[in-house]
Structure formats: C-alpha cells, structure tokens
Design an enzyme around this catalytic site. Structure first.
Site, PDB file in Angstrom:
ATOM      1  CD  GLU A   7      46.976  49.496  31.522  1.00  0.00           C
ATOM      2  OE1 GLU A   7      46.935  49.325  32.744  1.00  0.00           O
ATOM      3  OE2 GLU A   7      46.789  48.587  30.706  1.00  0.00           O
ATOM      4  CG  ASP A  25      47.854  44.013  28.623  1.00  0.00           C
ATOM      5  OD1 ASP A  25      47.724  45.081  29.244  1.00  0.00           O
ATOM      6  OD2 ASP A  25      48.332  42.975  29.115  1.00  0.00           O
ATOM      7  CG  ASP A  50      54.367  48.178  34.318  1.00  0.00           C
ATOM      8  OD1 ASP A  50      54.224  47.621  33.217  1.00  0.00           O
ATOM      9  OD2 ASP A  50      53.438  48.750  34.936  1.00  0.00           O
ATOM     10  CG  ASP A  64      48.980  47.648  35.836  1.00  0.00           C
ATOM     11  OD1 ASP A  64      49.076  47.365  34.637  1.00  0.00           O
ATOM     12  OD2 ASP A  64      48.274  47.006  36.628  1.00  0.00           O
TER      13      ASP A  64
HETATM   14  O1  TEU Z   1      46.098  45.914  32.053  1.00  0.00           O
HETATM   15  C1  TEU Z   1      44.864  46.461  32.454  1.00  0.00           C
HETATM   16  C2  TEU Z   1      43.886  46.194  31.444  1.00  0.00           C
HETATM   17  O2  TEU Z   1      42.992  46.947  31.237  1.00  0.00           O
HETATM   18  C3  TEU Z   1      44.114  44.958  30.644  1.00  0.00           C
HETATM   19  O3  TEU Z   1      43.660  43.875  31.453  1.00  0.00           O
HETATM   20  C4  TEU Z   1      43.345  45.019  29.391  1.00  0.00           C
HETATM   21  O4  TEU Z   1      42.057  45.481  29.667  1.00  0.00           O
HETATM   22  C5  TEU Z   1      43.216  43.657  28.819  1.00  0.00           C
HETATM   23  O5  TEU Z   1      44.304  42.901  29.180  1.00  0.00           O
HETATM   24  C6  TEU Z   1      43.174  43.826  27.317  1.00  0.00           C
HETATM   25  O6  TEU Z   1      41.915  43.473  26.929  1.00  0.00           O
HETATM   26  C7  TEU Z   1      47.116  46.052  33.029  1.00  0.00           C
HETATM   27  C8  TEU Z   1      48.327  45.280  32.541  1.00  0.00           C
HETATM   28  O7  TEU Z   1      48.787  45.864  31.319  1.00  0.00           O
HETATM   29  C9  TEU Z   1      47.903  43.848  32.340  1.00  0.00           C
HETATM   30  O8  TEU Z   1      48.964  43.078  31.773  1.00  0.00           O
HETATM   31  C10 TEU Z   1      47.532  43.283  33.693  1.00  0.00           C
HETATM   32  O9  TEU Z   1      47.038  41.961  33.499  1.00  0.00           O
HETATM   33  C11 TEU Z   1      46.437  44.142  34.359  1.00  0.00           C
HETATM   34  O10 TEU Z   1      46.677  45.538  34.279  1.00  0.00           O
HETATM   35  C12 TEU Z   1      46.392  43.828  35.846  1.00  0.00           C
HETATM   36  O11 TEU Z   1      47.585  44.297  36.442  1.00  0.00           O
END
Ligand code: TEU
Ligand code: CA
Length: 562
Positions: free
Chosen positions: A259, A336, A101, A203
């Site tokens: 992502e 998430d 990641d 990410d």
């Molecule tokens: O997630 C980005 C993101 O868009 C998420 O915050 C999502 O919008 C939300 O959690 C769901 O509603 C990535 C990672 O997957 C997440 O775990 C991290 O918290 C975030 O980035 C920051 O690195």
C-alpha cells in the site's frame, strides 16, 4: 502464445475482508475469524482465489487493528490462534489462499517495544522509534501534520522528547534506519510464512524510509506543514524492500502488494519491478484521492465526484506505463474508501445495480490483479451520518475535532456531508447477509450500526436474483479465470476525450477484446467498435440499442482476428 512471466497472483482475484465487520459468530457484535470460516463457501461460490485479511493481531484498536501490540497473537475479539489455523486450513481446502495485512511502518504504543523505548533515552529499545529533542521554545521538531490531524509529534514528558507518529499518537513510527528493527520485522514475517500464509498486503510501506533531516515546510491554513514528500518513497525504501525480499519473501511463493501512499508510476516500476527484487504489485491512490479539493485545508474532505476524464486519465496512464515493466493492482473499494457505487456510480434504487455492474466491468477487464472489498460484490452503498456521534473512525473524529471544534475552519454540517461522501466508516458498516435483524451480521448489538438499506441489499437477496451484482462479479471472475487475454492482453485506450464513455481494447496475439461503458445516467451515442461478428462476453443489459449505450450500460465483446 508467449505471456509475460507467469505468477499465480497475476491470474488471481483478491477479496478483502475487514474482519470486524464481516461476520460475528459469538454474538458480541464484533466480526471474528470463526465468522469468516463459516462463510468460506459463499466466497468459493463467488469464485475468488485469495482473501486479504485486514489486521487480526492483538491491538488496542485505536485504529481498528492498524495499531499492533503483539504481531504473534490474534486479537482477543477476533478469536484464538487455533481459530486462525482452522480458517487457514478450511480456506486452503477450498483452494482459497490467505494474505495477511503487514503493518510495520508503526506499532501500537502498547507494543512492548514502545513501552521499553519510552522508559529512558538509553533504553536498548529507544532507537526502535523516532525520538527528537524539542526546539529551543519546547515545540515539536517541525510542523508536520499527521494523517489523522494535528501534529505528527507527541511530547513524552518522562524523557522530555517527542516521538513521530504519522498516524494516531497511539501509532508511533518504527525507525527502519535501525537494523534491529528490520531484523525484528523480517523475523515476524517469517513466523507467519512458516504457518503457511500466502502473502502480505503491506500497510503504508512507502513510508518506512523518512528524510532523516526531517525538514519543515510552508504552513497550511491549519498551521501545519505537509509531511508526505518527506516520508513517502524515502531515500532507503527500495534498499529496505530488497533486503526484505532477500531475507524473507524470496524463500516463499507469496503474493505481496504494497500500500504505497504517494507512489508515482515511476516509483511503482521500482516497487513492483518485473525482476521481482521487491514486491509483486502496489496500490496507488491517484484515482481514489479524488480531484484536489478547491479548499486545500479540507484535504480529502469533499463531495465532488471526480469526472470520468480525471479517473480514466489516471487508470489509463497506469495501464500503459506499467506494461511489460511492472504488475499493477486494480481496485475501487477498500476499508479506507467510500463505497464505489456511491462515490463514482449512482446508488439510487433505480440505478444502483446497473451502475455497480458498469463500474465492475470498467475495472475487472483491465490488466492487473483485481481486488474486491467485502460487500462491493452485492453493491453495498455508503450510509448517512446524521451526527458526529454516528462516526467511530479516528480519522473522521480527529478531523472534526481540529477543523470544526478547535480551528472552526469548516462548518460541522459541511464536514458531516463530506463524511457521508468519503468517510471511512462507510466501508466499515457490517456486511449485509440477509434481511433479519442486523442484516444477519450478529445476534448481538453491532459495534457499528448496520446500513438501514440492508433489507433490500443483502447476500441472501443477491443469491436469489440471477440479475444481481453478485452473479455479475461471479461472471467477471470466471472470464478472468478462463480467458488469458483478460490477464495478459495488452491495454489500448479508446475514446480518450469522452466525458461519457469509458472504452478500451485488450489485445493478445490474434484475439481482441473491447470494453464500452456509459459512465452516465443518460443514453449516449456510441461509435460501435465491433460489428455483429463479435461475441458478447458480458453486459449489464440484455437488449442493446445499435449505435447507443443506455444509461450505465457496459458491454464486453471479443473475437479472434485470425
Ligand atoms: O492507510 C494509509 C493511508 O494512507 C490511509 O490513511 C488513507 O490515506 C486514508 O485513510 C484515506 O484517505 C493505511 C490503512 O489502510 C489505514 O486503515 C490505516 O488507518 C493507516 O494505514 C494507518 O495504519
Ligand atoms: Ca464476535
């Protein structure tokens, strides 16, 4: 039979591990790398091809590893670099690849780059991050709201400026406009590629190029303005990714998945273009962000499950629009998201298995690379939050503090119910291995409480039950590995107006495959698209009722037109 351009990751099934919650090997209550290595045979039995590891780098864990303080060392709680090297070798020995990641939209505020950057305005690392002067009144440069509530700007008294953090204040955004930052990122990526990893999940990669005018916007009821349109799919994002591709990715045969918060289909055709100048594929969020909340201030916090028509319209659009132009990813769950059987299915003891299998069928027979999140393959469910003290996720805690405590915009019990439905902690409860204490996840005190339904829902029980969700996922993976139509067949929607049945066709040369799934807990009439000459590949019912689909019934049939 000519398929589109081959790539190993187009034919693969990916399994996401959230290391903190997968398996604890040393009794400290926290999952670790040796715990993963000890369970590789289980994953080999499932049949997956790739493991995507959520971040395992050194981190203060403000956001459970998505706040990195050293990209080249392993988080002490997860083990050592030797443990990682062993995991990588043991996975490769089982023909399982490892994808890391990559979190480079931001670092931890404890990263040496940020520690230097905040020291002075003329520090060589100052421009590694995004610093702005206060307004004349001393306020933040604009009203942008962080993804984790509150202002996206943190004032730093030492130099009298604000720094941008799209997530927590301990996750300062890197300044990708600075070529030195890009250089540093490409170098750390190359470090891991030279160790032999097989790819990156990137990410919030759609956020690395911001609108440099940092424009403000209309204020929401919570007093902040939306930043997404100014930080997602920004002016130089494709330039940066093409540079990353030239400098690093093109030197290796990697799986790359971005992502991409805020990505549209049109943008996805650029990020994941068939010429391979950027990434292999992207994750979008249109189906998981759910129907827009009737209360804008609540944002994602809702308990209303999207209707089938809403979900199907989105998934079908992505299937049809990407065809021949870009490769897609397929997922319901990740760290998430709430557990799909609770969010979109029915997690009651009567219907959990049937509906979990139906949802798996709908997704895994589509075109694109499928992702399975740890526990999804045994139908793990959401858990119940009885108080805010049950919650550990920073997104939930910050939302509670702002919406309930400070602004009083929502009642505590209402938001707690929303955490039950869509909170991120649902996906982070420990993996349920067996019916012994703490579901066999740890001999110690788990960092997050195990879902109390583990005695009934666990890997050991699943492996002992030939009708379990596990063996259904195993069969879906086997179909993808053995039938090219599942990977490369063209997608054709069916029954697009139904609020009950999700159906579609896949076509490859003379072969046709049909999927019919009853999204509801009621028996529904179903115009059969296939007579008895079709061969059944998989179903979650052993006996069928001609012309009907039973509650949550899914069926896949196929035949060659030749
Ligand atoms: O997630 C980005 C993101 O868009 C998420 O915050 C999502 O919008 C939300 O959690 C769901 O509603 C990535 C990672 O997957 C997440 O775990 C991290 O918290 C975030 O980035 C920051 O690195
Ligand atoms: Ca441990």
């Amino acid at each position: 039979m000519s398929y589109e351009k081959h790539a190993w990751w187009k034919e693969a099934v990916i399994y996401q591990i959230y290391p903190r919650s997968f398996a604890d090997s040393n009794g400290d209550g926290i999952g670790d790398l040796n715990g993963i290595t000890a369970h590789l045979d289980y994953l080999a039995k499932l049949g997956i091809d790739v493991i995507w590891l959520s971040p395992i780098y050194q981190s203060p864990n403000d956001d459970n590893g998505y706040d990195i303080s050293d990209y080249r060392s392993i988080m002490a709680e997860f083990g050592t670099m030797e443990d990682f090297d062993r995991l990588l070798a043991e996975a490769h020995r089982r023909h399982i690849r490892i994808v890391m990641d990559l979190v480079v939209n931001h670092t931890s505020d404890e990263h040496p780059w940020f520690i230097e950057s905040r020291k002075s305005k003329d520090n060589p690392y100052r421009d590694y991050y995004i610093w702005k002067e206060p307004t004349e009144t001393g306020a933040a440069p604009n009203h942008w709201e962080s993804c984790f509530s509150g202002s996206a700007w943190q004032y730093d008294a030492l130099t009298g400026q604000y720094y941008l953090h799209c997530f927590s204040r301990k996750q300062p955004d890197l300044n990708w406009e600075n070529p030195k930052v890009r250089e540093e990122v490409f170098d750390l990526m190359d470090f891991w590629c030279r160790k032999g990893i097989d790819g990156f999940r990137m990410d919030v990669i759609s956020m690395i190029s911001k609108d440099q005018s940092f424009p403000d916007g209309p204020l929401n009821a919570d007093g902040y303005s939306d930043m997404f349109s100014h930080v997602c799919n920004g002016p130089r994002v494709h330039e940066y990714l093409q540079e990353m591709n030239r400098r690093v990715l093109s030197n290796y045969d990697l799986l790359t998945v971005g992502e991409a918060a805020g990505v549209t289909v049109e943008e996805a055709k650029k990020y994941a273009n068939s010429e391979g100048t950027e990434l292999g594929m992207v994750f979008h969020f249109e189906h998981t962000d759910g129907a827009a909340n009737s209360e804008p201030v609540l944002g994602k916090w809702t308990c209303t499950p999207p209707k089938l028509s809403y979900v199907r319209k989105i998934l079908n659009k992505w299937q049809l629009e990407l065809e021949g132009k870009a490769w897609g990813s397929l997922y319901w769950d990740n760290h998430d998201q709430p557990r799909v059987v609770s969010r979109f299915g029915n997690d009651s003891p009567k219907w959990r298995v049937k509906s979990a299998k139906m949802l798996a069928t709908v997704l895994h027979m589509q075109k694109g690379t499928p992702y399975i999140y740890q526990g999804e393959e045994i139908g793990m469910t959401n858990r119940h939050f009885s108080s805010i003290d049950d919650c550990v996720d920073i997104e939930e805690k910050n939302a509670w503090q702002q919406l309930v405590v400070e602004q009083k915009l929502i009642a505590g019990e209402t938001l707690l119910k929303c955490f039950d439905c869509v909170g991120r902690d649902n996906a982070r409860t420990p993996m349920q291995w067996d019916d012994t204490a703490n579901a066999g996840f740890t001999d110690g005190e788990p960092w997050l409480a195990v879902n109390p339904n583990y005695p009934a829902i666990n890997v050991k029980a699943a492996l002992a039950d030939k009708q379990s969700v596990f063996y259904y996922y195993q069969r879906l993976i086997e179909l993808r590995h053995t039938l090219p139509i599942v990977v490369y067949g063209r997608f054709e929607p069916l029954l697009e107006d139904s609020e009950e049945i999700y159906a579609y066709r896949r076509i490859l040369g003379e072969q046709v495959l049909i999927v019919e799934a009853n999204w509801t807990g009621r028996e529904v009439a179903c115009p059969l698209f296939a007579d008895n000459s079709w061969e059944e590949l998989i179903s979650n019912y052993e006996v069928h009722k001609a012309g009907f689909l039973q509650p949550y019934e899914a069926r896949v049939v196929w035949k060659s037109r030749g």
